[in-house]
Motif scaffolding. Structure first.
Motif, PDB file in Angstrom:
ATOM      1  N   ASN A 104       0.703 -13.726   2.947  1.00  0.00           N
ATOM      2  CA  ASN A 104       1.957 -13.897   2.229  1.00  0.00           C
ATOM      3  C   ASN A 104       1.704 -13.967   0.727  1.00  0.00           C
ATOM      4  O   ASN A 104       0.671 -14.450   0.276  1.00  0.00           O
ATOM      5  N   GLY A 105       2.669 -13.482  -0.051  1.00  0.00           N
ATOM      6  CA  GLY A 105       2.566 -13.539  -1.500  1.00  0.00           C
ATOM      7  C   GLY A 105       2.193 -12.202  -2.103  1.00  0.00           C
ATOM      8  O   GLY A 105       1.997 -11.198  -1.402  1.00  0.00           O
ATOM      9  N   GLU A 106       2.099 -12.183  -3.424  1.00  0.00           N
ATOM     10  CA  GLU A 106       1.775 -10.963  -4.149  1.00  0.00           C
ATOM     11  C   GLU A 106       0.274 -10.693  -4.118  1.00  0.00           C
ATOM     12  O   GLU A 106      -0.536 -11.610  -4.006  1.00  0.00           O
ATOM     13  N   LEU A 107      -0.062  -9.437  -4.267  1.00  0.00           N
ATOM     14  CA  LEU A 107      -1.454  -9.008  -4.265  1.00  0.00           C
ATOM     15  C   LEU A 107      -2.230  -9.685  -5.393  1.00  0.00           C
ATOM     16  O   LEU A 107      -3.313 -10.243  -5.175  1.00  0.00           O
ATOM     17  N   ILE A 108      -1.693  -9.646  -6.618  1.00  0.00           N
ATOM     18  CA  ILE A 108      -2.324 -10.247  -7.794  1.00  0.00           C
ATOM     19  C   ILE A 108      -1.266 -11.103  -8.490  1.00  0.00           C
ATOM     20  O   ILE A 108      -0.540 -10.613  -9.364  1.00  0.00           O
ATOM     21  N   PRO A 109      -1.135 -12.369  -8.119  1.00  0.00           N
ATOM     22  CA  PRO A 109      -0.036 -13.196  -8.635  1.00  0.00           C
ATOM     23  C   PRO A 109       0.038 -13.276 -10.156  1.00  0.00           C
ATOM     24  O   PRO A 109       1.139 -13.371 -10.717  1.00  0.00           O
ATOM     25  N   ASN A 110      -1.102 -13.253 -10.842  1.00  0.00           N
ATOM     26  CA  ASN A 110      -1.091 -13.365 -12.304  1.00  0.00           C
ATOM     27  C   ASN A 110      -0.720 -12.068 -13.016  1.00  0.00           C
ATOM     28  O   ASN A 110      -0.486 -12.080 -14.229  1.00  0.00           O
ATOM     29  N   ALA A 111      -0.669 -10.971 -12.285  1.00  0.00           N
ATOM     30  CA  ALA A 111      -0.377  -9.672 -12.891  1.00  0.00           C
ATOM     31  C   ALA A 111       1.120  -9.385 -12.863  1.00  0.00           C
ATOM     32  O   ALA A 111       1.857  -9.965 -12.051  1.00  0.00           O
ATOM     33  N   PRO A 112       1.602  -8.491 -13.731  1.00  0.00           N
ATOM     34  CA  PRO A 112       3.021  -8.115 -13.702  1.00  0.00           C
ATOM     35  C   PRO A 112       3.426  -7.583 -12.329  1.00  0.00           C
ATOM     36  O   PRO A 112       2.632  -6.916 -11.642  1.00  0.00           O
ATOM     37  N   ALA A 113       4.650  -7.849 -11.939  1.00  0.00           N
ATOM     38  CA  ALA A 113       5.121  -7.469 -10.600  1.00  0.00           C
ATOM     39  C   ALA A 113       5.129  -5.964 -10.402  1.00  0.00           C
ATOM     40  O   ALA A 113       4.956  -5.484  -9.270  1.00  0.00           O
ATOM     41  N   ASP A 114       5.320  -5.186 -11.481  1.00  0.00           N
ATOM     42  CA  ASP A 114       5.399  -3.732 -11.327  1.00  0.00           C
ATOM     43  C   ASP A 114       4.036  -3.062 -11.412  1.00  0.00           C
ATOM     44  O   ASP A 114       3.953  -1.831 -11.370  1.00  0.00           O
ATOM     45  N   LEU A 115       2.973  -3.826 -11.506  1.00  0.00           N
ATOM     46  CA  LEU A 115       1.626  -3.246 -11.554  1.00  0.00           C
ATOM     47  C   LEU A 115       1.304  -2.530 -10.258  1.00  0.00           C
ATOM     48  O   LEU A 115       1.617  -3.007  -9.168  1.00  0.00           O
ATOM     49  N   LEU A 167      -5.269 -13.343 -15.620  1.00  0.00           N
ATOM     50  CA  LEU A 167      -4.989 -14.588 -16.339  1.00  0.00           C
ATOM     51  C   LEU A 167      -5.422 -14.457 -17.794  1.00  0.00           C
ATOM     52  O   LEU A 167      -4.701 -14.851 -18.723  1.00  0.00           O
ATOM     53  N   ARG A 168      -6.560 -13.830 -18.004  1.00  0.00           N
ATOM     54  CA  ARG A 168      -7.106 -13.676 -19.352  1.00  0.00           C
ATOM     55  C   ARG A 168      -6.459 -12.514 -20.110  1.00  0.00           C
ATOM     56  O   ARG A 168      -6.299 -12.577 -21.331  1.00  0.00           O
ATOM     57  N   ILE A 169      -6.106 -11.455 -19.394  1.00  0.00           N
ATOM     58  CA  ILE A 169      -5.379 -10.359 -20.048  1.00  0.00           C
ATOM     59  C   ILE A 169      -4.017 -10.859 -20.542  1.00  0.00           C
ATOM     60  O   ILE A 169      -3.592 -10.546 -21.655  1.00  0.00           O
ATOM     61  N   ASN A 170      -3.350 -11.636 -19.704  1.00  0.00           N
ATOM     62  CA  ASN A 170      -2.054 -12.200 -20.098  1.00  0.00           C
ATOM     63  C   ASN A 170      -2.164 -13.057 -21.353  1.00  0.00           C
ATOM     64  O   ASN A 170      -1.280 -13.044 -22.214  1.00  0.00           O
ATOM     65  N   ALA A 171      -3.254 -13.826 -21.452  1.00  0.00           N
ATOM     66  CA  ALA A 171      -3.443 -14.672 -22.635  1.00  0.00           C
ATOM     67  C   ALA A 171      -3.576 -13.814 -23.893  1.00  0.00           C
ATOM     68  O   ALA A 171      -3.180 -14.240 -24.984  1.00  0.00           O
ATOM     69  N   TYR A 207       0.835  -1.206   0.000  1.00  0.00           N
ATOM     70  CA  TYR A 207       0.000   0.000   0.000  1.00  0.00           C
ATOM     71  C   TYR A 207       0.865   1.250   0.000  1.00  0.00           C
ATOM     72  O   TYR A 207       1.779   1.387   0.816  1.00  0.00           O
ATOM     73  N   GLY A 208       0.576   2.147  -0.939  1.00  0.00           N
ATOM     74  CA  GLY A 208       1.263   3.432  -1.018  1.00  0.00           C
ATOM     75  C   GLY A 208       0.409   4.524  -0.426  1.00  0.00           C
ATOM     76  O   GLY A 208      -0.106   4.390   0.679  1.00  0.00           O
ATOM     77  N   TYR A 209       0.229   5.609  -1.172  1.00  0.00           N
ATOM     78  CA  TYR A 209      -0.731   6.649  -0.777  1.00  0.00           C
ATOM     79  C   TYR A 209      -2.044   6.347  -1.498  1.00  0.00           C
ATOM     80  O   TYR A 209      -2.362   6.907  -2.543  1.00  0.00           O
ATOM     81  N   MET A 210      -2.783   5.398  -0.973  1.00  0.00           N
ATOM     82  CA  MET A 210      -4.083   4.963  -1.494  1.00  0.00           C
ATOM     83  C   MET A 210      -3.989   4.248  -2.840  1.00  0.00           C
ATOM     84  O   MET A 210      -4.995   3.950  -3.463  1.00  0.00           O
ATOM     85  N   TRP A 211      -2.780   3.954  -3.300  1.00  0.00           N
ATOM     86  CA  TRP A 211      -2.544   3.064  -4.427  1.00  0.00           C
ATOM     87  C   TRP A 211      -2.131   1.694  -3.890  1.00  0.00           C
ATOM     88  O   TRP A 211      -1.330   1.602  -2.957  1.00  0.00           O
ATOM     89  N   TRP A 212      -2.661   0.628  -4.490  1.00  0.00           N
ATOM     90  CA  TRP A 212      -2.287  -0.739  -4.156  1.00  0.00           C
ATOM     91  C   TRP A 212      -1.122  -1.175  -5.038  1.00  0.00           C
ATOM     92  O   TRP A 212      -1.083  -0.847  -6.228  1.00  0.00           O
ATOM     93  N   LEU A 213      -0.205  -1.956  -4.470  1.00  0.00           N
ATOM     94  CA  LEU A 213       1.054  -2.282  -5.140  1.00  0.00           C
ATOM     95  C   LEU A 213       1.221  -3.786  -5.280  1.00  0.00           C
ATOM     96  O   LEU A 213       1.139  -4.526  -4.298  1.00  0.00           O
ATOM     97  N   ASN A 214       1.446  -4.226  -6.494  1.00  0.00           N
ATOM     98  CA  ASN A 214       1.728  -5.640  -6.719  1.00  0.00           C
ATOM     99  C   ASN A 214       3.220  -5.901  -6.518  1.00  0.00           C
ATOM    100  O   ASN A 214       4.017  -4.984  -6.316  1.00  0.00           O
TER     101      ASN A 214
END
Length: 359
Positions: free
Chosen positions: A297-308, A352-356, A275-282
């Motif tokens: 534990n783990g990433e916020l959205i595992p299927n999304a890019p890490a820098d999202l 998952l579907r965006i990545n596809a 969590y940043g200033y009301m932005w969520w961080l992957n």
């Protein structure tokens, strides 16, 4: 011989100067090499590019859209370098239909706070009572004075988050010292009062002149119970996402200070690293969610890019920004599954579907 050496030295200096300028230009250039596009401020026209131009998997577009429709979506957009690649509407929604941002709109408040600080109206390190006066909470004066504007941005005010959405002073009660407890709380709306007081104008007036009008957004703040909720078209939400994706600059106009925005989209405290200033961080190793003191534990959205990083609102209102892919992704609609306050399994399934599609 001396003159020749001087000419050579001058020539080398000129070459070095040109090389340095080129390096600076490359550093400012979009990573893809394509110039970032911004739609006109005074029109609803917006340039497009096709899925095939990007060499994406066209056969994965319809399954993505079918999933979105099945999950109660009203609209969905993907921008690449500012241009629209995908824009779809469902359930009678159109590009002129307004919809609520819910808590995704918290990031609008984040942006305005940064603008106001840059203008010298406030400092986020100052205590909130410097602007609102004392007794804006029910905490005793010593505890109230621990709460800074930055605590409201970071969701670690120490006020009790279990008492509902009302942000009247009697409902803002002490539970822990500011900075020692992370809890998702509507007390952030007090920042809108801070801005109104510091700017000597209404929140809406300051917002419109400093952000909305400068990037061609439409929409309005609508009173919902005890706080304002922003409503706009999908394209207006995308305009804001595009601004943030370009480090707060619209064309050549630096609207949100880049250094402030950099802090806003990185971990803001040591309690919830996602969590940043009301932005969520992957891409972080742990995260916390609204209405819980559990650390996952783990990433916020595992299927999304890490820098999202993303703005997340009730019932799955989404602004996803992926710097490494030059993407801004917008989703508006009703709750995909069950009512939720921010994150849901829908985020992971959607990516998952965006990545596809894009890989």
């Amino acid at each position: 011989m001396i003159k020749l050496r001087n000419y050579i030295l001058i020539g080398l200096l000129l070459i070095l100067s040109c090389s340095t300028n080129n390096i600076n230009e490359l550093e400012d250039e979009n990573p893809s090499g394509e110039e970032l596009y911004f739609p006109p401020i005074d029109a609803n026209t917006w340039e497009n590019k096709s899925v095939s131009e990007l060499d994406w998997n066209e056969n994965q577009l319809q399954p993505l859209l079918d999933y979105l429709e099945d999950k109660n979506s009203k609209s969905f957009m993907i921008l690449h370098n500012g241009k629209i690649v995908v824009e779809s509407y469902f359930d009678g929604h159109t590009d002129s239909s307004p919809w609520y941002w819910a808590s995704a709109g918290k990031t609008l408040t984040t942006a305005i706070v940064g603008i106001a600080e840059n203008e010298g109206l406030i400092s986020i390190n100052n205590k909130v009572s410097d602007y609102l006066g004392t007794n804006w909470t029910s905490a005793n004066l010593e505890k109230e004075n621990l709460i800074t504007c930055k605590n409201l941005l970071s969701m670690n005010s120490g006020l009790d988050d279990s008492l509902g959405d009302n942000v009247s002073s009697e409902n803002l009660q002490y539970i822990a010292d500011a900075g020692t407890r992370w809890a998702y709380h509507n007390v952030y709306v007090k920042l809108q009062d801070v801005i109104a007081h510091a700017s000597n104008q209404s929140w809406t007036s300051y917002f419109n002149s400093k952000l909305k009008n400068r990037i061609g957004m439409t929409g309005a703040w609508i009173q919902n119970n005890d706080f304002n909720v922003y409503w706009s078209t999908t394209r207006s939400m995308a305009r804001f996402g595009l601004l943030v994706s370009n480090n707060g600059k619209w064309n050549t106009d630096q609207i949100i200070p880049s250094s402030y925005l950099d802090n806003a989209v990185n971990t803001s405290q040591n309690l919830n690293e996602a969590y940043g200033y009301m932005w969520w961080l992957n891409g972080k190793s742990t995260y916390r969610l609204p209405q819980s003191q559990i650390q996952f534990n783990g990433e916020l959205i595992p299927n999304a890019p890490a820098d999202l990083f993303c703005a997340l609102g009730r019932d799955d209102q989404k602004i996803y920004i992926v710097p490494s892919e030059n993407l801004v992704v917008i989703r508006m609609g009703a709750a995909a599954d069950n009512v939720n306050f921010a994150l849901s399994d829908f985020d992971n399934q959607l990516w998952l579907r965006i990545n596809a599609l894009i890989n």
